[in-house]
Design a protein around this motif. Structure first.
Motif, PDB file in Angstrom:
ATOM      1  N   THR A  30     -14.698  -1.358   2.361  1.00  0.00           N
ATOM      2  CA  THR A  30     -13.370  -1.476   1.765  1.00  0.00           C
ATOM      3  C   THR A  30     -13.458  -1.565   0.247  1.00  0.00           C
ATOM      4  O   THR A  30     -12.747  -0.853  -0.475  1.00  0.00           O
ATOM      5  CB  THR A  30     -12.654  -2.739   2.293  1.00  0.00           C
ATOM      6  N   PHE A  75       0.815  -1.204   0.000  1.00  0.00           N
ATOM      7  CA  PHE A  75       0.000   0.000   0.000  1.00  0.00           C
ATOM      8  C   PHE A  75       0.856   1.265   0.000  1.00  0.00           C
ATOM      9  O   PHE A  75       0.479   2.281  -0.588  1.00  0.00           O
ATOM     10  CB  PHE A  75      -0.952  -0.013   1.188  1.00  0.00           C
ATOM     11  N   ILE A  81       1.801   1.598  -3.495  1.00  0.00           N
ATOM     12  CA  ILE A  81       0.679   2.109  -4.282  1.00  0.00           C
ATOM     13  C   ILE A  81       0.672   3.636  -4.271  1.00  0.00           C
ATOM     14  O   ILE A  81       0.537   4.285  -5.306  1.00  0.00           O
ATOM     15  CB  ILE A  81      -0.656   1.562  -3.728  1.00  0.00           C
ATOM     16  N   VAL A  86      -2.721  -1.749  -9.421  1.00  0.00           N
ATOM     17  CA  VAL A  86      -2.360  -0.333  -9.602  1.00  0.00           C
ATOM     18  C   VAL A  86      -1.291  -0.196 -10.672  1.00  0.00           C
ATOM     19  O   VAL A  86      -1.369   0.680 -11.542  1.00  0.00           O
ATOM     20  CB  VAL A  86      -1.892   0.279  -8.266  1.00  0.00           C
ATOM     21  N   PRO A 144      -0.578   4.244   2.325  1.00  0.00           N
ATOM     22  CA  PRO A 144      -0.668   4.940   1.041  1.00  0.00           C
ATOM     23  C   PRO A 144      -0.430   6.439   1.160  1.00  0.00           C
ATOM     24  O   PRO A 144       0.127   7.063   0.249  1.00  0.00           O
ATOM     25  CB  PRO A 144      -2.086   4.633   0.560  1.00  0.00           C
ATOM     26  N   SER A 194      -3.356  -7.447  -0.527  1.00  0.00           N
ATOM     27  CA  SER A 194      -2.513  -6.256  -0.621  1.00  0.00           C
ATOM     28  C   SER A 194      -1.572  -6.321  -1.819  1.00  0.00           C
ATOM     29  O   SER A 194      -1.383  -5.336  -2.530  1.00  0.00           O
ATOM     30  CB  SER A 194      -1.720  -6.068   0.677  1.00  0.00           C
ATOM     31  N   LEU A 227      -3.627  -5.937  -5.125  1.00  0.00           N
ATOM     32  CA  LEU A 227      -4.060  -4.571  -5.383  1.00  0.00           C
ATOM     33  C   LEU A 227      -2.902  -3.721  -5.899  1.00  0.00           C
ATOM     34  O   LEU A 227      -3.088  -2.868  -6.779  1.00  0.00           O
ATOM     35  CB  LEU A 227      -4.650  -3.957  -4.113  1.00  0.00           C
ATOM     36  N   TRP A 249      -9.534  -5.244  -8.953  1.00  0.00           N
ATOM     37  CA  TRP A 249     -10.432  -4.841  -7.862  1.00  0.00           C
ATOM     38  C   TRP A 249     -11.594  -5.819  -7.728  1.00  0.00           C
ATOM     39  O   TRP A 249     -11.981  -6.198  -6.609  1.00  0.00           O
ATOM     40  CB  TRP A 249     -10.979  -3.433  -8.120  1.00  0.00           C
ATOM     41  N   PHE A 306     -11.849   1.195  -2.344  1.00  0.00           N
ATOM     42  CA  PHE A 306     -10.830   0.823  -3.318  1.00  0.00           C
ATOM     43  C   PHE A 306     -11.307   1.113  -4.745  1.00  0.00           C
ATOM     44  O   PHE A 306     -10.516   1.504  -5.603  1.00  0.00           O
ATOM     45  CB  PHE A 306     -10.472  -0.656  -3.186  1.00  0.00           C
ATOM     46  N   PHE A 333      -7.904   5.514  -0.505  1.00  0.00           N
ATOM     47  CA  PHE A 333      -7.215   4.263  -0.175  1.00  0.00           C
ATOM     48  C   PHE A 333      -7.004   4.164   1.339  1.00  0.00           C
ATOM     49  O   PHE A 333      -7.065   3.064   1.914  1.00  0.00           O
ATOM     50  CB  PHE A 333      -5.881   4.171  -0.917  1.00  0.00           C
ATOM     51  N   GLY A 365     -10.175   2.884   2.721  1.00  0.00           N
ATOM     52  CA  GLY A 365     -10.338   1.492   2.340  1.00  0.00           C
ATOM     53  C   GLY A 365      -9.545   0.571   3.236  1.00  0.00           C
ATOM     54  O   GLY A 365     -10.029  -0.492   3.668  1.00  0.00           O
ATOM     55  N   GLY A 387     -11.062   4.890  -5.074  1.00  0.00           N
ATOM     56  CA  GLY A 387      -9.664   5.311  -5.113  1.00  0.00           C
ATOM     57  C   GLY A 387      -9.056   5.119  -6.480  1.00  0.00           C
ATOM     58  O   GLY A 387      -8.316   5.978  -6.984  1.00  0.00           O
TER      59      GLY A 387
END
Length: 285
Positions: free
Chosen positions: A217, A25, A28, A279, A148, A272, A275, A238, A221, A166, A169, A224
């Motif tokens: 959450t 994160f 990200i 990204v 993040p 994690s 995601l 996602w 996400f 984020f 989230g 975001g």
């Protein structure tokens, strides 16, 4: 104890492998803030800072919770309880990790340095909250949700809408799975006067609250990624992440908590990392 064994005990104390929850994160935030081109030195300092603050928080949690861990059958093999590491050694480790974190923030930019003491304080407070309120799960979520924001301001020292989305989230993501995890200690928490959602509301309601958290959450996400201008591959990932969150809740119930470790460790570790990959794909494709 030889140095190698001591190092291993420290790694077990802070559960170094769980860095997988926070680091993706932070990355990200850094990649989104830089349009996929963060400087290598910035990423290095960000990684050091994240490992430093997480190690600080985990060690602080272990040493202040020692009186409880020594009584809880589930935690009696932790290095501080067994004597592999002493409280004095743990406090020294806390000071060192906190100093490393502050130095890494100093190397990033002035805003990171200004916020460093606040980040340390916020991460330490969690360990004390369970003595007073069941909101501790959401505070823990807030601690990890700084990731993040930290990654973003390490590259671009300002707070932005995507980073904040984020943040929220992750607050609900962590709170949701921490509630599940704490279901294992419901009876122990009652016996020693510690607070948690399962202890306060009971297992069925706790699992419902956890499910609600993960619905939020998923929404955060989604928003975001949209606010960050990510392309379609992110939203495909996602959708998979949302499905995993749903599956996580389908494999446990108030009557059968035998798969808590799978829900807490395995699935959330995948989330994690997935995601972060989403990204990257959303930026580059």
């Amino acid at each position: 104890m030889n140095p190698l064994a001591k190092f291993g005990a420290v790694c077990r104390m802070i559960k170094i492998e769980h860095s997988v929850f926070a680091l993706p994160f932070a990355y990200i935030g850094a990649f989104m803030a830089s349009d996929g081109k963060p400087a290598i030195f910035t990423m290095l300092l960000l990684t050091v800072a994240m490992v430093g603050v997480r190690s600080f928080a985990m060690a602080f949690n272990r040493v202040v919770d020692l009186p409880f861990d020594s009584k809880n059958p589930r935690t009696q093999q932790r290095p501080l309880v067994t004597g592999e590491i002493t409280p004095a050694q743990t406090w020294a480790f806390i000071v060192i990790m906190g100093s490393i974190f502050v130095l890494a923030c100093w190397g990033l930019n002035p805003l990171c340095l200004k916020l460093a003491p606040l980040a340390l304080a916020v991460s330490a407070v969690y360990s004390l909250l369970k003595r007073f309120t069941w909101i501790c799960h959401f505070w823990l979520g807030g601690v990890l949700a700084l990731s993040p924001l930290a990654g973003w301001i390490a590259v671009d020292p300002q707070f932005t809408v995507p980073a904040v989305l984020f943040f929220w989230g992750i607050v609900f993501w962590v709170a949701g799975f921490d509630i599940i995890y704490s279901c294992q200690d419901t009876e122990f928490d009652k016996s020693v006067g510690l607070h948690s959602v399962p202890q306060h509301f009971g297992l069925p309601t706790a699992l419902t609250i956890s499910s609600f958290c993960h619905v939020v959450t998923s929404i955060m996400f989604l928003m975001g990624g949209w606010a960050g201008g990510l392309s379609w591959p992110y939203f495909a990932v996602w959708a998979v992440v949302s499905a995993v969150l749903y599956w996580e809740h389908s494999i446990i119930s108030a009557e059968d908590m035998s798969r808590v470790d799978m829900a807490f460790f395995t699935l959330n570790g995948y989330i994690s990392v997935a995601l972060f990959i989403g990204v990257l794909l959303g930026i580059y494709l």
